[in-house]
Write a protein that holds these residues in place. Structure first.
Motif, PDB file in Angstrom:
ATOM      1  N   ASP A 198     -21.759   1.529 -35.914  1.00 60.12           N
ATOM      2  CA  ASP A 198     -22.541   0.506 -36.401  1.00 60.12           C
ATOM      3  C   ASP A 198     -23.655   0.241 -35.299  1.00 60.12           C
ATOM      4  N   ALA A 199     -23.807   1.120 -34.060  1.00 56.42           N
ATOM      5  CA  ALA A 199     -24.786   0.884 -33.466  1.00 56.42           C
ATOM      6  C   ALA A 199     -26.354   1.438 -33.760  1.00 56.42           C
ATOM      7  N   CYS A 200     -27.327   0.488 -33.516  1.00 53.35           N
ATOM      8  CA  CYS A 200     -28.541   0.889 -33.659  1.00 53.35           C
ATOM      9  C   CYS A 200     -29.192   1.369 -32.312  1.00 53.35           C
ATOM     10  N   ALA A 201     -29.510   2.548 -32.136  1.00 56.40           N
ATOM     11  CA  ALA A 201     -29.710   3.134 -30.526  1.00 56.40           C
ATOM     12  C   ALA A 201     -31.375   2.556 -30.302  1.00 56.40           C
ATOM     13  N   ASP A 202     -31.531   1.454 -29.915  1.00 55.57           N
ATOM     14  CA  ASP A 202     -32.790   1.046 -29.673  1.00 55.57           C
ATOM     15  C   ASP A 202     -32.989   1.097 -28.122  1.00 55.57           C
ATOM     16  N   GLN A 203     -34.136   0.558 -27.723  1.00 59.42           N
ATOM     17  CA  GLN A 203     -34.450   0.853 -26.453  1.00 59.42           C
ATOM     18  C   GLN A 203     -33.736  -0.110 -25.262  1.00 59.42           C
ATOM     19  N   SER A 204     -33.063  -1.161 -25.792  1.00 54.97           N
ATOM     20  CA  SER A 204     -32.145  -1.957 -24.883  1.00 54.97           C
ATOM     21  C   SER A 204     -30.833  -1.058 -24.796  1.00 54.97           C
ATOM     22  N   LEU A 205     -30.417  -0.661 -25.678  1.00 56.19           N
ATOM     23  CA  LEU A 205     -28.907   0.229 -25.763  1.00 56.19           C
ATOM     24  C   LEU A 205     -29.189   1.305 -24.898  1.00 56.19           C
ATOM     25  N   LEU A 206     -30.499   1.877 -25.188  1.00 58.09           N
ATOM     26  CA  LEU A 206     -30.660   3.275 -24.374  1.00 58.09           C
ATOM     27  C   LEU A 206     -30.510   3.037 -22.868  1.00 58.09           C
ATOM     28  N   ALA A 207     -31.290   1.857 -22.376  1.00 55.60           N
ATOM     29  CA  ALA A 207     -31.450   1.664 -21.069  1.00 55.60           C
ATOM     30  C   ALA A 207     -29.930   1.386 -20.598  1.00 55.60           C
ATOM     31  N   ALA A 208     -29.125   0.485 -21.496  1.00 55.43           N
ATOM     32  CA  ALA A 208     -27.765   0.116 -20.965  1.00 55.43           C
ATOM     33  C   ALA A 208     -27.026   1.378 -20.596  1.00 55.43           C
ATOM     34  N   VAL A 209     -26.828   2.099 -21.703  1.00 53.40           N
ATOM     35  CA  VAL A 209     -26.169   3.453 -21.682  1.00 53.40           C
ATOM     36  C   VAL A 209     -26.848   4.593 -20.319  1.00 53.40           C
ATOM     37  N   ARG A 210     -28.304   4.554 -20.214  1.00 50.94           N
ATOM     38  CA  ARG A 210     -28.557   5.263 -19.064  1.00 50.94           C
ATOM     39  C   ARG A 210     -28.380   4.488 -17.676  1.00 50.94           C
ATOM     40  N   GLU A 211     -28.256   3.300 -17.705  1.00 53.48           N
ATOM     41  CA  GLU A 211     -27.331   2.548 -16.534  1.00 53.48           C
ATOM     42  C   GLU A 211     -26.288   3.186 -16.098  1.00 53.48           C
ATOM     43  N   VAL A 212     -25.375   3.270 -17.060  1.00 56.78           N
ATOM     44  CA  VAL A 212     -23.996   3.520 -17.106  1.00 56.78           C
ATOM     45  C   VAL A 212     -23.871   4.953 -16.316  1.00 56.78           C
ATOM     46  N   ARG A 213     -24.668   5.861 -17.157  1.00 60.10           N
ATOM     47  CA  ARG A 213     -24.765   7.158 -16.565  1.00 60.10           C
ATOM     48  C   ARG A 213     -25.074   7.380 -15.142  1.00 60.10           C
ATOM     49  N   ALA A 214     -26.263   6.663 -14.785  1.00 57.57           N
ATOM     50  CA  ALA A 214     -26.799   6.817 -13.442  1.00 57.57           C
ATOM     51  C   ALA A 214     -25.501   6.326 -12.392  1.00 57.57           C
ATOM     52  N   ALA A 215     -24.873   5.246 -12.722  1.00 63.04           N
ATOM     53  CA  ALA A 215     -23.713   5.001 -12.047  1.00 63.04           C
ATOM     54  C   ALA A 215     -22.705   5.951 -11.981  1.00 63.04           C
ATOM     55  N   THR A 216     -22.322   6.617 -13.034  1.00 66.35           N
ATOM     56  CA  THR A 216     -21.266   7.644 -13.217  1.00 66.35           C
ATOM     57  C   THR A 216     -21.677   8.761 -12.344  1.00 66.35           C
ATOM     58  N   ARG A 217     -23.000   9.536 -12.424  1.00 68.02           N
ATOM     59  CA  ARG A 217     -23.424  10.404 -11.800  1.00 68.02           C
ATOM     60  C   ARG A 217     -23.385  10.080 -10.242  1.00 68.02           C
ATOM     61  N   ALA A 218     -23.811   8.820  -9.570  1.00 67.92           N
ATOM     62  CA  ALA A 218     -23.844   8.393  -8.338  1.00 67.92           C
ATOM     63  C   ALA A 218     -22.230   8.533  -7.870  1.00 67.92           C
ATOM     64  N   LEU A 219     -21.217   8.119  -8.631  1.00 66.90           N
ATOM     65  CA  LEU A 219     -19.780   8.027  -8.177  1.00 66.90           C
ATOM     66  C   LEU A 219     -19.321   9.487  -8.335  1.00 66.90           C
ATOM     67  N   PHE A 220     -19.734  10.398  -9.371  1.00 64.22           N
ATOM     68  CA  PHE A 220     -19.296  11.785  -9.353  1.00 64.22           C
ATOM     69  C   PHE A 220     -19.860  12.385  -8.020  1.00 64.22           C
ATOM     70  N   ALA A 221     -20.919  12.174  -7.511  1.00 69.03           N
ATOM     71  CA  ALA A 221     -21.550  12.826  -6.211  1.00 69.03           C
ATOM     72  C   ALA A 221     -20.389  12.549  -5.149  1.00 69.03           C
ATOM     73  N   ARG A 222     -20.067  11.229  -5.155  1.00 67.51           N
ATOM     74  CA  ARG A 222     -19.002  10.757  -4.095  1.00 67.51           C
ATOM     75  C   ARG A 222     -17.615  11.359  -4.397  1.00 67.51           C
ATOM     76  N   ALA A 223     -17.257  11.734  -5.506  1.00 73.33           N
ATOM     77  CA  ALA A 223     -15.946  12.149  -5.909  1.00 73.33           C
ATOM     78  C   ALA A 223     -15.794  13.486  -5.489  1.00 73.33           C
ATOM     79  N   VAL A 224     -17.008  14.432  -5.367  1.00 75.08           N
ATOM     80  CA  VAL A 224     -17.040  16.013  -5.381  1.00 75.08           C
ATOM     81  C   VAL A 224     -16.663  16.171  -3.815  1.00 75.08           C
ATOM     82  N   ARG A 225     -17.151  15.145  -2.750  1.00 77.93           N
ATOM     83  CA  ARG A 225     -17.156  15.436  -1.327  1.00 77.93           C
ATOM     84  C   ARG A 225     -16.058  15.925  -0.923  1.00 77.93           C
ATOM     85  N   PRO A 226     -16.109  16.801   0.045  1.00 76.77           N
ATOM     86  CA  PRO A 226     -17.128  17.295   0.825  1.00 76.77           C
ATOM     87  C   PRO A 226     -18.164  18.395   0.151  1.00 76.77           C
ATOM     88  N   GLY A 227     -17.726  18.771  -1.235  1.00 81.46           N
ATOM     89  CA  GLY A 227     -18.495  19.610  -1.772  1.00 81.46           C
ATOM     90  C   GLY A 227     -20.083  18.880  -2.175  1.00 81.46           C
TER      91      GLY A 227
END
Length: 204
Positions: free
Chosen positions: A48-77
Motif C-alpha cells: 500500500d505504500a507510496c514511496a514519497d520523499q518522506s518515506l524515503l527519508a525515514a527508510v534511509r534514517e533506519v538504514r543509517a542507524a543499521t549500518r552504524a550498529l553493524f559497524a559496532r557489531a563486527v568489531r574488532p574487525g
C-alpha cells in the motif's frame, strides 16, 4: 524472510557499483519503490505504500542507524569501507531505531485452530499509515537481528572494492560471495608477485 535477511537486505542497499565506486539502491523514490515491491510479501504496508520523499527519508534514517550498529557489531574487525568515515554516533543510531520501531504500537492476537496448539502473533494497533508500518517493520527486523544469534557471525567483506556486510554461513567463510573470494585471491597473488619483484630488484 527472516529478520536477519531483511536487516542485511536493508544494509546492503549500499553496495559496490562494479566500477570501483559505491552505488545506493535507495538513492531516490523509484529505487525505494522497486526495493519495497520485491519484499511486499514480508514487509507490512509495502503493497500500500507510496514511496514519497518522506518515506524515503525515514527508510534511509533506519538504514543509517543499521549500518552504524553493524559497524559496532563486527568489531574488532573493520566496518564496511562505504561509510566508515561518516557513521552515526552509536547512541543516535540506537535512538533512531527505537523511535522507528515505536511508530506502530502492536497488540497480541490469539489464534487457536481445531486440533492445533494456540498461537500468538502481534498485529498493529488501530490503522497506522502504511509508511509507518514499513518503517517500523524494518526497524524491528534490525533490532531482532542485533539481539539474535546471527549477530556474532556478521562481517564486513574484506575483498577489494566490496562494501557489503554478510553473515558467515560456515566457519571458514571469509567473503560475502565466491566472486569476492576469487577477487581477493587474485589481488593477493598480484601483491605477492609485486613484492617478489621488489625484493629481486633490491637484491640486484
Amino acid at each position: 524472510m527472516t529478520a536477519t535477511r531483511l536487516a542485511l537486505d536493508l544494509a546492503v542497499t549500499i553496495r559496490h557499483d562494479g566500477h570501483g565506486g559505491v552505488a545506493d539502491d535507495l538513492a531516490d523514490t523509484a529505487g525505494l519503490t522497486a526495493w519495497l515491491r520485491e519484499r511486499a510479501t514480508v514487509l507490512d504496508g509495502a503493497p500500500d505504500a507510496c514511496a514519497d520523499q518522506s518515506l524515503l527519508a525515514a527508510v534511509r534514517e533506519v538504514r543509517a542507524a543499521t549500518r552504524a550498529l553493524f559497524a559496532r557489531a563486527v568489531r574488532p574487525g573493520p566496518p564496511s569501507r562505504a561509510d566508515a568515515h561518516r557513521l552515526l554516533p552509536e547512541g543516535e543510531a540506537i535512538r533512531r531505531l527505537n523511535a522507528a520501531a515505536a511508530l506502530v504500537p502492536t497488540v497480541p492476537r490469539l489464534a487457536w485452530p481445531p486440533g492445533a496448539p494456540p498461537e500468538t502473533d502481534h498485529r498493529p494497533a488501530g490503522e497506522p499509515p502504511a509508511a509507518d508500518r514499513l518503517t517500523a517493520a524494518l526497524a524491528r527486523a534490525v533490532i531482532a537481528f542485533l539481539d539474535g544469534p546471527d549477530r556474532p557471525l556478521l562481517r564486513a567483506c574484506p575483498a577489494p572494492r566490496c562494501v557489503r556486510y554478510f553473515v558467515k554461513d560456515h566457519a571458514r567463510q571469509e567473503w560475502c560471495t565466491p566472486s569476492c573470494g576469487n577477487r581477493a585471491r587474485v589481488a593477493r597473488h598480484h601483491e605477492r608477485r609485486r613484492e617478489g619483484r621488489a625484493e629481486g630488484r633490491g637484491a640486484a
